[in-house]
Design a protein around this motif. Structure first.
Motif, mmCIF file in Angstrom:
data_model
loop_
_atom_site.group_PDB
_atom_site.id
_atom_site.type_symbol
_atom_site.label_atom_id
_atom_site.label_comp_id
_atom_site.label_asym_id
_atom_site.label_seq_id
_atom_site.Cartn_x
_atom_site.Cartn_y
_atom_site.Cartn_z
ATOM 1 N N LEU A 154 5.362 8.326 -31.486
ATOM 2 C CA LEU A 154 5.349 8.184 -30.260
ATOM 3 C C LEU A 154 5.454 9.108 -29.090
ATOM 4 O O LEU A 154 5.033 9.432 -28.149
ATOM 5 N N HIS A 155 6.353 10.279 -29.742
ATOM 6 C CA HIS A 155 6.605 11.407 -29.010
ATOM 7 C C HIS A 155 5.516 12.097 -28.738
ATOM 8 O O HIS A 155 5.045 12.821 -27.501
ATOM 9 N N ILE A 156 4.760 12.152 -29.677
ATOM 10 C CA ILE A 156 3.385 13.175 -29.998
ATOM 11 C C ILE A 156 2.545 12.249 -28.921
ATOM 12 O O ILE A 156 1.540 12.868 -28.140
ATOM 13 N N ILE A 157 2.291 11.139 -29.093
ATOM 14 C CA ILE A 157 1.220 10.400 -28.221
ATOM 15 C C ILE A 157 1.761 10.533 -26.736
ATOM 16 O O ILE A 157 0.714 10.479 -25.952
ATOM 17 N N ASN A 158 2.964 10.375 -26.480
ATOM 18 C CA ASN A 158 3.320 10.593 -25.114
ATOM 19 C C ASN A 158 2.482 11.971 -24.399
ATOM 20 O O ASN A 158 2.307 12.023 -23.285
ATOM 21 N N SER A 159 2.900 12.879 -25.441
ATOM 22 C CA SER A 159 2.226 14.310 -24.784
ATOM 23 C C SER A 159 0.798 14.226 -24.885
ATOM 24 O O SER A 159 0.128 14.584 -23.795
ATOM 25 N N PHE A 160 0.024 13.509 -25.776
ATOM 26 C CA PHE A 160 -1.397 13.319 -25.813
ATOM 27 C C PHE A 160 -1.919 12.646 -24.415
ATOM 28 O O PHE A 160 -2.636 12.947 -23.727
ATOM 29 N N ASN A 161 -1.098 11.709 -23.823
ATOM 30 C CA ASN A 161 -1.440 10.916 -22.738
ATOM 31 C C ASN A 161 -1.334 11.807 -21.476
ATOM 32 O O ASN A 161 -1.716 11.530 -20.348
ATOM 33 N N HIS A 162 -0.789 12.999 -21.477
ATOM 34 C CA HIS A 162 -0.689 14.039 -20.277
ATOM 35 C C HIS A 162 -1.928 15.100 -20.485
ATOM 36 O O HIS A 162 -1.955 15.903 -19.545
ATOM 37 N N LEU A 163 -2.365 15.243 -21.733
ATOM 38 C CA LEU A 163 -3.496 16.206 -21.661
ATOM 39 C C LEU A 163 -4.724 16.407 -20.952
ATOM 40 O O LEU A 163 -5.060 15.053 -20.448
ATOM 41 N N PRO A 164 -5.040 17.376 -20.113
ATOM 42 C CA PRO A 164 -6.461 17.426 -19.502
ATOM 43 C C PRO A 164 -7.420 17.147 -20.297
ATOM 44 O O PRO A 164 -7.510 16.898 -21.460
ATOM 45 N N PHE A 165 -8.567 16.704 -19.709
ATOM 46 C CA PHE A 165 -9.818 16.336 -20.404
ATOM 47 C C PHE A 165 -11.060 17.398 -20.347
ATOM 48 O O PHE A 165 -11.767 17.186 -20.957
ATOM 49 N N ALA A 166 -10.856 18.308 -19.471
ATOM 50 C CA ALA A 166 -11.998 19.285 -19.597
ATOM 51 C C ALA A 166 -11.587 20.732 -19.143
ATOM 52 O O ALA A 166 -10.429 20.605 -18.362
ATOM 53 N N ALA A 167 -12.190 21.578 -19.300
ATOM 54 C CA ALA A 167 -11.990 22.931 -18.937
ATOM 55 C C ALA A 167 -13.241 23.555 -18.224
ATOM 56 O O ALA A 167 -14.320 23.574 -18.751
ATOM 57 N N LEU A 168 -12.913 24.301 -17.273
ATOM 58 C CA LEU A 168 -14.251 25.014 -16.369
ATOM 59 C C LEU A 168 -14.010 26.646 -16.628
ATOM 60 O O LEU A 168 -13.140 27.002 -15.646
ATOM 61 N N ILE A 169 -14.866 27.566 -17.429
ATOM 62 C CA ILE A 169 -14.593 28.772 -17.287
ATOM 63 C C ILE A 169 -15.364 29.503 -16.433
ATOM 64 O O ILE A 169 -16.526 29.359 -16.442
ATOM 65 N N PHE A 170 -14.719 30.445 -15.565
ATOM 66 C CA PHE A 170 -15.253 30.911 -14.314
ATOM 67 C C PHE A 170 -16.378 30.325 -13.751
ATOM 68 O O PHE A 170 -17.355 31.143 -13.470
ATOM 69 N N GLY A 171 -16.061 29.095 -13.648
ATOM 70 C CA GLY A 171 -17.196 28.207 -12.864
ATOM 71 C C GLY A 171 -18.592 28.001 -13.594
ATOM 72 O O GLY A 171 -19.270 27.172 -12.924
#
Length: 320
Positions: free
Chosen positions: A174-191
């Motif tokens: 559950l501690h790890i699941i809590n951190s998962f729930n805060h993860l970003p969904f995507a990344a944009l590299i130099f646009g």
């Protein structure tokens, strides 16, 4: 002029930060320096304690929450390495760092699926979260479909926690699941380079829509957050969007990929989420005339004898 009470608060923050950095460095050093298990080239002989899980998961949740759901990574971070599914292949993760450089020296984006199916999901995700907390501007983590309460209950990570920690395993999970729930969904590299675990979505009108995903959150069964971790490219052409054979989210064709890139001024989409027979050699697959690439980074996944792939982005794109 700084008041005495403010000076005390600053000193306490600095001391706490120094303690946090020292703690993270000690943890990372122990995991990176641990030997391989005897008679095994796939598992590392190391144990993560429940206290370490609690502390580092809390650090990570706070750090993830400070990022937008779409992380925008500046050109100054180039070159940057993008890593696909790991699924508890902790030895492979250490080999990646050994080949391309440790975070703090080298920049990374990880595309999710850190746990499930492999034997060392805990060690894999905890090392990544510790490195992220220590170098948040060098190691970026996206969410995959396996960073989720329901999926980890089914595909092995919950069982791994129970096996390693007994009756206290669910609390560690559950501690790890809590951190998962805060993860970003995507990344944009130099646009220009868009990265996510799964794929694009019919719910995206502009990339700003990704930023509107509210966190912390579980992964819903429908909608943009679902598609970013679950959707797949489909080899069949001229079908547009179709329901996925996985039973959740959508599939999309090459024309849809090209239109999405044109509409959003994207040069390349890098995603993970799949391993197929035509990816065994090289660990990657191109789609839509080079506008999208699928990568997979867990070598010999489920005894498939597949290669591990990491993609390097600089002024050019090269597969390694």
């Amino acid at each position: 002029m700084i008041q005495e009470s403010e000076r005390v608060e600053v000193e306490e923050e600095n001391e706490n930060d120094e303690e946090r950095i020292s703690y993270l460095k000690g943890f990372i050093g122990r995991l990176m320096g641990a030997p391989m298990k005897e008679k095994s080239n796939a598992e590392v002989d190391v144990t993560v304690t429940q206290q370490e899980i609690r502390i580092i998961s809390n650090y990570a949740a706070a750090s993830f929450a400070s990022f937008n759901s779409l992380m925008r990574i500046d050109e100054e971070c180039l070159p940057i390495h993008i890593v696909g599914d790991l699924h508890g292949h902790f030895a492979d993760l250490r080999r990646i760092f050994g080949k391309h450089g440790a975070p703090g020296i080298t920049h990374y984006v990880f595309l999710g699926d850190y746990v499930d199916r492999g034997r060392q999901g805990i060690e894999t995700v905890m090392l990544l979260m510790a490195y992220h907390c220590l170098y948040p501007d060098h190691l970026f983590m996206c969410r995959g479909n396996h960073e989720d309460y329901n999926t980890t209950m089914t595909y092995g990570f919950y069982d791994e926690c129970r096996m390693k920690y007994g009756r206290k395993g669910p609390l560690a999970w559950l501690h790890i699941i809590n951190s998962f729930n805060h993860l970003p969904f995507a990344a944009l590299i130099f646009g220009k380079v868009l990265c996510m675990h799964g794929g694009i979505s019919p719910h995206i009108q502009s990339l700003d829509d990704i930023d509107n995903i509210q966190r912390p959150t579980f992964i819903p069964s429908y909608g943009l957050a679902c598609d970013l971790v679950w959707s797949d490219p489909e080899a069949t052409t001229n079908v547009g969007w179709s329901l996925s054979a996985r039973g959740i989210s959508f599939s999309f064709d090459d024309v849809t990929i090209e239109k999405f890139c044109q509409d959003n001024d994207i040069d390349l989409i890098v995603r993970a989420h799949q391993i197929s027979s035509d990816m065994v050699k090289g660990g990657h697959k191109w789609h839509a005339k080079g506008r999208m690439v699928t990568i997979f980074s867990a070598a010999n996944y489920l005894s498939m004898a597949n290669d591990s792939c990491v993609i390097r982005i600089d002024q050019q794109v090269s597969i390694q």
